[in-house]
Design a protein around this motif. Structure first.
Motif, PDB file in Angstrom:
ATOM      1  N   ILE A 140       0.485  -0.878   0.620  1.00  0.00           N
ATOM      2  CA  ILE A 140      -0.320  -0.149  -0.667  1.00  0.00           C
ATOM      3  C   ILE A 140       0.842   1.259   0.168  1.00  0.00           C
ATOM      4  O   ILE A 140       0.716   2.216  -0.496  1.00  0.00           O
ATOM      5  CB  ILE A 140      -0.803  -0.057   1.889  1.00  0.00           C
ATOM      6  N   ARG A 171      -3.402   5.603  -5.999  1.00  0.00           N
ATOM      7  CA  ARG A 171      -3.595   5.677  -4.464  1.00  0.00           C
ATOM      8  C   ARG A 171      -5.927   6.129  -4.712  1.00  0.00           C
ATOM      9  O   ARG A 171      -6.068   6.729  -6.457  1.00  0.00           O
ATOM     10  CB  ARG A 171      -3.382   6.374  -3.214  1.00  0.00           C
ATOM     11  N   HIS A 172      -6.968   5.642  -4.092  1.00  0.00           N
ATOM     12  CA  HIS A 172      -8.371   5.853  -4.373  1.00  0.00           C
ATOM     13  C   HIS A 172      -8.242   7.646  -3.685  1.00  0.00           C
ATOM     14  O   HIS A 172      -8.400   7.418  -2.155  1.00  0.00           O
ATOM     15  CB  HIS A 172      -9.025   4.278  -3.380  1.00  0.00           C
ATOM     16  N   GLU A 173      -8.180   8.611  -4.109  1.00  0.00           N
ATOM     17  CA  GLU A 173      -9.310   9.425  -3.861  1.00  0.00           C
ATOM     18  C   GLU A 173     -10.800  10.267  -3.799  1.00  0.00           C
ATOM     19  O   GLU A 173     -10.978  11.297  -3.345  1.00  0.00           O
ATOM     20  CB  GLU A 173      -7.952  11.057  -4.710  1.00  0.00           C
ATOM     21  N   PHE A 183      -4.326   7.763   2.465  1.00  0.00           N
ATOM     22  CA  PHE A 183      -5.090   7.255   1.421  1.00  0.00           C
ATOM     23  C   PHE A 183      -5.181   5.435   1.244  1.00  0.00           C
ATOM     24  O   PHE A 183      -4.223   5.314   1.845  1.00  0.00           O
ATOM     25  CB  PHE A 183      -3.945   7.539   0.536  1.00  0.00           C
ATOM     26  N   GLU A 192      -5.999   1.963  -1.482  1.00  0.00           N
ATOM     27  CA  GLU A 192      -5.796   1.345  -2.110  1.00  0.00           C
ATOM     28  C   GLU A 192      -6.598   0.457  -2.820  1.00  0.00           C
ATOM     29  O   GLU A 192      -7.420  -0.487  -2.645  1.00  0.00           O
ATOM     30  CB  GLU A 192      -4.055   0.256  -2.327  1.00  0.00           C
ATOM     31  N   ARG A 215       0.989   4.324  -2.881  1.00  0.00           N
ATOM     32  CA  ARG A 215       0.681   5.615  -2.575  1.00  0.00           C
ATOM     33  C   ARG A 215       1.837   6.552  -2.527  1.00  0.00           C
ATOM     34  O   ARG A 215       1.346   8.008  -3.024  1.00  0.00           O
ATOM     35  CB  ARG A 215       0.651   5.707  -1.003  1.00  0.00           C
ATOM     36  N   TYR A 217      -7.739  -0.344   3.402  1.00  0.00           N
ATOM     37  CA  TYR A 217      -7.056   1.358   4.301  1.00  0.00           C
ATOM     38  C   TYR A 217      -5.813   0.507   4.880  1.00  0.00           C
ATOM     39  O   TYR A 217      -5.451  -0.555   5.319  1.00  0.00           O
ATOM     40  CB  TYR A 217      -7.722   1.943   5.515  1.00  0.00           C
ATOM     41  N   THR A 255     -11.029  11.183   1.978  1.00  0.00           N
ATOM     42  CA  THR A 255      -9.659  11.193   2.070  1.00  0.00           C
ATOM     43  C   THR A 255      -9.441  13.225   3.540  1.00  0.00           C
ATOM     44  O   THR A 255     -10.205  13.804   3.059  1.00  0.00           O
ATOM     45  CB  THR A 255      -8.664  11.393   1.287  1.00  0.00           C
TER      46      THR A 255
END
Length: 516
Positions: free
Chosen positions: A297, A306-308, A404, A406, A301, A419, A397
């Protein structure tokens, strides 16, 4: 297909069909699979006298129910707000709440026995990473062998709820693995590559070997084997809860010292209490892969992958706990309003409630492992309607110190958002809606089928430095300005992590923390 397989009584065929069904929907339940006559697969297997099929459907049903209860926060020790929603109380009236908050802050600052390095530096050396993965896969095999040969008795009177839940999870997963192995051994045809869910340790290791060639592919393989529907993730979740339970009971759990990127372990410092369950050995075997998940992760990152977006997770919170949560939120909002008015006339360096320990409501989600959510509001709404949950978490976030996650897309339309361990969640807002707003098809608006749903908006925050600072101020990490002389009851790895996490704070102005 599953009805015909159950009625026919061929165990391997039934297991293969269930595997395909779960690959498309990991929360599938055989009791929801009803044919035109209103009969379930279990009813047909029982009517036909197929004992093996009945046994397989029973184990599968119990395993799916347990996984669903964990996802909804209905497992183990329920607590005030359910089993996955734990409030960080910085001005608690009871000593037990002081201890609970301290344990959670230590996890956010120092890591856990399964993930001792919260912010590891991912290696770019391919051969080094391959050696780490090879060792982690060997440890996975050891953990699987331990699961299969041990009698996991969850009825021991000395077990607390989390340890009991842990034993139940491992027992269910081991029974399912044995069923599949025995059914496959009875057939001459090799079906190893056919399975899509509940992969065994050998299958995980074989997949990792096919990804050798680049560091990126190997880190992606780590997240892939963790996010698949298999025993690994469920056992890690349950084991993390058992380890935290030992800390809450006043027993310091063992900490396995990481070496190469946290992928190998040494002898832990202290044994678990005597519960006739091999927790110690399982922690040693699973720590390398858990640490590698955290490292993967961090790898993506740091490279901007990354997932925003917003993530979602439905929960079933006890009604009394939900009322207390809403009351607490209203009190905090009033305190924030007064603080904002005071800050308007006060000094500019006053600490805002967005800082951990300075006010507001903060939660720790999950049992101490990698907390999961979904990226699709539609999927979350469907699951909430099917399970009649009364709470929907919506997580964004934090703008100040973002944590952040994934995002892993899975076959069948599902997705996993993971997370990192150590992430804390600040309450942004509470609002009310109805189930019809989330799934109008299952809960038509204005009908008796709809119910009230509380939406809790959270901000995922990386609070490692703030958590370490609070622990230091409370005397739980008695650091001296010039070194580590005050860390008499900590090991060298802990001390080094705390010192490194606090060193950037030396140049910052002092902050005021209210209550703790």
């Amino acid at each position: 297909a599953v009805h015909r397989a159950a009625e026919g009584g061929n165990l391997l065929t039934l297991l293969l069909v269930l595997d395909r069904l779960q690959a498309g929907d990991r929360m599938v339940s055989t009791t929801d699979l009803v044919d035109s006559q209103g009969e379930t697969p279990g009813m047909l297997a029982a009517a036909a006298g197929k004992k093996d099929a009945c046994k397989a459907l029973e184990v599968f049903g119990e395993m799916q129910l347990d996984a669903e209860q964990f996802w909804l926060g209905q497992h183990g020790d329920q607590g005030v707000f359910g089993s996955l929603l734990t409030l960080l109380d910085f001005v608690p009236p009871l000593s037990s709440e002081v201890h609970r908050t301290s344990v959670l802050l230590q996890e956010a600052a120092l890591g856990t026995p399964l993930v001792p390095e919260l912010s590891p530096k991912p290696t770019e050396d391919l051969s080094k990473l391959e050696r780490c993965l090879e060792q982690a896969c060997l440890n996975l095999k050891e953990a699987e062998d331990l699961m299969l040969r041990t009698s996991w008795n969850s009825n021991q009177p000395s077990l607390d709820p989390e340890l009991r839940r842990f034993a139940k999870v491992v027992n269910l997963r081991a029974r399912w693995q044995r069923l599949r192995s025995e059914a496959q051994e009875a057939e001459t045809e090799e079906l190893t590559t056919f399975w899509e869910t509940h992969l065994n340790a050998d299958a995980m290791a074989s997949f990792v070997k096919t990804q050798s060639g680049s560091v990126k592919k190997l880190y992606l393989a780590i997240l892939w084997i963790y996010s698949r529907e298999s025993w690994l993730r469920h056992v890690l979740d349950a084991l993390a809860g058992a380890v935290r339970s030992c800390q809450l009971l006043g027993t310091r759990p063992p900490r396995v010292s990481p070496s190469i990127d946290g992928a190998t372990g040494a002898t832990p410092l202290q044994q678990f209490p005597n519960t006739q369950l091999p927790l110690q050995s399982l922690v040693e075997a699973l720590m390398p892969i858990a640490q590698l998940v955290q490292t993967a992760i961090c790898y993506f990152r740091t490279r901007g992958v990354r997932h925003e977006g917003v993530t979602y997770r439905p929960l079933a919170v006890p009604l009394e706990g939900l009322r207390r949560l809403i009351d607490r939120y209203l009190v905090n909002k009033e305190e924030e309003r007064k603080l904002a008015a005071k800050q308007a006339d006060g000094p500019e360096d006053e600490v805002a409630p967005q800082v951990l320990g300075a006010g507001g409501m903060w939660f720790c989600l999950g049992s101490g492992s990698h907390f999961g959510a979904v990226a699709s509001r539609w999927d979350a709404g469907k699951r909430l309607a099917r399970t009649r949950c009364n709470v929907l978490l919506t997580i964004q976030t934090d703008s100040r110190s973002p944590g952040f996650p994934e995002h892993m897309s899975l076959k069948g339309g599902g997705d996993d958002v993971l997370y990192p361990v150590g992430t804390l969640f600040r309450v942004v807002r509470l609002s009310r809606t109805t189930s019809s707003e989330l799934d109008a098809e299952a809960c038509p608006r204005g009908s008796e089928k709809q119910w009230a749903v509380t939406v809790i908006e959270l901000a995922a925050t990386d609070c490692q430095q703030e958590a370490a600072r609070i622990l230091e101020r409370k005397g739980l990490l008695p650091l001296k300005p010039d070194g580590l002389d005050g860390l008499s009851d900590m090991d060298d790895a802990d001390a080094t992590r705390v010192q490194s996490s606090l060193s950037p704070l030396s140049s910052m102005s002092p902050r005021r923390y209210h209550g703790m």
